[in-house]
Enzyme design. Structure first.
Site: not given
Ligand SMILES: *[C@@H]1O[C@H](CO)[C@@H](O)[C@H](O)[C@H]1NC(C)=O
Ligand SMILES: *[C@@H]1O[C@H](CO)[C@@H](O)[C@H](O)[C@H]1NC(C)=O
Ligand SMILES: *[C@@H]1O[C@H](CO)[C@@H](O)[C@H](O)[C@H]1NC(C)=O
Ligand SMILES: *[C@@H]1O[C@H](CO)[C@@H](O)[C@H](O)[C@H]1NC(C)=O
Ligand SMILES: *[C@@H]1O[C@H](CO)[C@@H](O)[C@H](O)[C@H]1NC(C)=O
Ligand SMILES: *[C@@H]1O[C@H](CO)[C@@H](O)[C@H](O)[C@H]1NC(C)=O
Length: 705
Positions: A45, A114, A175, A363-366, A368-370
């Protein structure tokens, strides 16, 4: 009579507003599709402009440059003898549409706008585009002069039409249309469209891998046909991570699929299919054929072109493994831990190379997060080394540019991590020796360029300035100080770490004799952000935060997984250690500060609040009503107290969410104020009306008993 068709879907790592790079990647995908013998190529897209141009879609320049790119494609010799469809914004009668433009041999066949907009999660398509609502209708589109000069056409059809070649019929779905309950592919397939091209800009969200696959499969299971799904991949300049996985399906089965996570900028996935399989499948569903016989026709754009090969003998994708009774599913499925190890790592890579910086400072704190953040950089280094080993010249060129050495070839992830990642443990006298040891152990296991420094002198200097104005010395809680004093003393330490981080990020490459600077990485998880359990403008303020969209629960699982996968024993100790900010003094050698005690709620509870608040759209009252039966181990009043405590903390701290460091969107309950969770940031934290509703409910419940 030809019946074997070869089609190509493309996964592209596009970048919003990078028309030059986007054109290069589109051309590369077309030439790969051609080399593989495809006669129809589809792409993701809005691939020409990039998906996340957002308010740039209001600018006429964005449309102008998109037409210019299209003109280049139309004129290119690479784009001959193949039906190609590309995505771009198009204005028709002063309305902007999100379109596919299909062309063949330097002539535009159809502009297909679309028909359903996507406005959920981080999508805001209706802000820039309008849906085409005129079903099975086409109008005249007057081409801009730069296109006429190439194609000789002045007018082409725009609208809800399909393309009829000599041997088959091709339709488009964009999509969101796939997600919509009344998808277009049903009507098109009833009207004999055999190939449906779906171009997508679909993003990664943890634990959702099955969704697309299910939709894509079911799209053709009911109706039969060939479904081509092309998706973007990577960070195109925003917080989303597009998750690739382009695929081709036939009658409800995926016959071939590309990767979900990869550093490759262009990936073309090709399938060879027998059109007779579509016809047989459809003809065998008798009820379908009867409704199809009644269906009203789509406008058809006729084109004298065959997409099929001449001969009947060619091995098709669905037959490749037909002798094997135990065929496995096509397409990738990853556990949440694997998803975490790859999605933010790919996103960081795009950010690093596209921001032209020389590496990362952490900054690495030791804790889980960092430590998780450090692991994600290490994961990225592993992916880079693998990509270079597999011959990806783009990745090699990018890494050489980042390190400023055009002879450099990364071979060892640890060595690369040493080049790209500077970590620093910033101790005060109140930091424990265990966290310091854990930080340096992890640093040596992943190879980061590590220092331990002591920042006490900076803390006392700042407190000295305060004494100058006040003649007062704030004290910690454990030394008899008030909550205000206690908090101020913690915040000074935390904020100085941020100041020092930016200093080191700017100058460490100078120290190491390399040009450029480093990006500062933050590491605060989605739960802490939601609770507001962090200091505004401390180390949580950084350039990017790779784990900002991940829950504590998932980070712990990820660390365990990652420790096994890469044999990093220090992670075992990190996961065992209690979570603490280590900003208050020890009491009798023991930690006086534990996160979950400090916060007044557990991380597990936070995840539940987070999901209810954001995903299920629960206010205080609804949350209370949902939690009473769920948390049967608590009394009704206890649940009420917990919910109120959460909402009070949330209301008081919401202002912090306006400055969350940008992170890769991963968790559906992220409180990111910027694009995802749109709410005010100043609340009356007493929630009088809402909490009264809870209290009345309790009263009514108790009276009932
Ligand atoms: C294709 O499928 C996706 C699923 O995410 C959708 O969002 C999208 O619009 C579709 N595109 C087309 C061209 O169909
Ligand atoms: C905008 O509207 C005017 C008047 O109908 C028309 O002449 C012009 O071509 C339109 N431009 C675009 C880009 O839609
Ligand atoms: C499919 O066709 C039916 C009947 O013509 C129509 O009512 C419906 O709106 C169409 N659906 C879509 C998504 O175009
Ligand atoms: C990509 O992400 C979207 C959104 O989370 C999800 O629906 C889809 O299933 C994902 N695709 C894959 C192959 O994981
Ligand atoms: C650390 O703790 C000691 C006492 O244990 C306290 O006196 C000191 O002020 C604290 N240091 C800092 C930098 O907060
Ligand atoms: C918040 O609400 C309470 C209850 O209605 C009210 O008493 C209080 O004045 C409000 N706070 C502010 C700052 O307006």
């Amino acid at each position: 009579m030809g019946r074997i068709v070869t089609v190509a879907v493309s996964t592209l790592n596009q970048w919003a507003m990078d028309f030059d790079g986007n054109l290069r990647r589109i051309l590369e995908s077309i030439s790969q599709a051609k080399a593989a013998g495809a006669k129809f190529r589809s792409g993701p897209e809005l691939e020409i402009s990039g998906y996340n141009c957002e308010d740039h879609f209001f600018e006429s320049d964005t449309r102008l440059h998109s037409w210019q790119v299209l003109a280049t494609l139309l004129a290119s010799s690479v784009c001959q003898d193949m039906i190609i469809d590309v995505g771009m914004p198009v204005m028709h009668k002063n309305v902007t549409y999100n379109c596919r433009v299909a062309f063949l041999n330097s002539r535009i066949l159809l502009i297909r706008p679309k028909m359903q907009m996507c406005d959920t999660i981080m999508y805001r398509e209706s802000r820039w585009f309008s849906p085409w609502t005129k079903e099975r209708t086409v109008e005249d589109f007057f081409l801009p002069r730069i296109i006429t000069q190439v194609t000789g056409q002045t007018v082409v059809p725009i609208g809800d039409a399909v393309i009829l070649t000599r041997d088959t019929c091709i339709g488009f779905e964009i999509c969101e249309e796939l997600w919509h309950p009344a998808s277009n592919h049903i009507n098109m397939s009833l009207d004999g469209v055999e190939i449906i091209s779906n171009s997508s800009g679909s993003v990664f969200v943890i634990r959702k891998a099955h969704m697309i696959t299910d939709r894509v499969k079911s799209a053709t299971a009911k109706a039969g046909g060939i479904y081509m799904y092309s998706n973007l991949r990577g960070c195109d300049g925003g917080r989303m991570f597009f998750n690739g996985s382009s695929s081709v399906s036939l009658n409800g089965e995926i016959v071939t699929a590309g990767k979900q996570f990869s550093l490759a900028e262009v990936e073309v996935t090709v399938a060879t299919i027998d059109l007779e399989d579509v016809r047989t499948y459809r003809n065998n569903i008798r009820s379908r054929t009867h409704s199809a016989a009644r269906s009203s026709p789509y406008p058809r754009v006729k084109v004298e072109f065959s997409v099929c090969d001449n001969g009947p003998f060619k091995l098709t994708n669905d037959m490749m493994d037909a002798d094997n009774l135990d065929r496995k599913e096509v397409g990738e499925f990853h556990t949440p831990e694997e998803e975490i190890s790859m999605a933010p790592a790919c996103w960081m890579w795009d950010y690093l190379r596209r921001s032209c910086q020389g590496g990362f400072f952490l900054p690495l704190s030791g804790g889980v997060d960092s430590s998780s953040t450090a692991c994600l950089v290490f994961s990225m280094c592993n992916m880079i080394v693998d990509a270079v080993k597999d011959g990806d010249n783009q990745v090699l060129a990018d890494v050489q540019k980042i390190v400023g050495d055009f002879t450099y070839i990364p071979k060892d992830p640890k060595q690369l991590c040493n080049t790209l990642l500077v970590t620093c443990y910033m101790a005060t006298e109140n930091s424990s020796s265990e966290t310091k040891a854990r930080a340096s152990e992890l640093a040596s296991e992943i190879g980061s360029y590590h220092h331990s420094i002591i920042i006490d002198t900076a803390v006392s200097a700042v407190l000295g300035i305060f004494q100058q104005v006040s003649n007062l010395t704030p004290r910690f809680r454990t030394h008899g100080g008030s909550p205000r004093e206690n908090l101020a003393l913690q915040n000074v330490q935390a904020r100085l770490r941020m100041v020092i981080s930016y200093l080191l990020a700017q100058l460490m490459l100078w120290v190491r004799g390399r040009p450029g600077g480093l990006l500062v990485l933050g590491s605060s998880n989605v739960d802490e952000s939601l609770r507001g359990y962090f200091t505004k403008y401390d180390c949580s303020s950084a350039d990017i935060n790779p784990i900002g969209g991940i829950s504590k629960h998932d980070l712990k699982k990820f660390i365990t997984f990652f420790g096994y996968k890469f044999n990093l024993p220090s992670l075992g100790k990190i996961i065992q250690a209690p979570a603490t900010a280590e900003l208050e003094p020890l009491v009798d050698g023991q930690l006086a500060q534990l996160d979950e005690v400090d916060m007044g709620m557990t991380y597990q509870e936070l995840s539940t609040y987070g999901r209810l608040r954001k995903v299920q759209c629960a206010g205080p009252f609804s949350m209370f009503c949902k939690l009473v039966p769920l948390w049967s181990h608590c009394s009704t009043r206890e649940v009420a107290d917990k919910v109120k405590h959460f909402y009070r903390c949330y209301a008081i701290n919401r202002h912090k969410m306006t400055i969350l460091t940008p992170s890769c969107h991963i968790e559906c309950y992220s409180p990111d104020d910027n694009r995802y969770d749109h709410r005010q940031f100043l609340y009356n934290h007493t929630w009088k009306w809402q909490f009264d509703a809870i209290d009345n409910q309790i009263q009514a419940y108790e009276d009932d008993k």
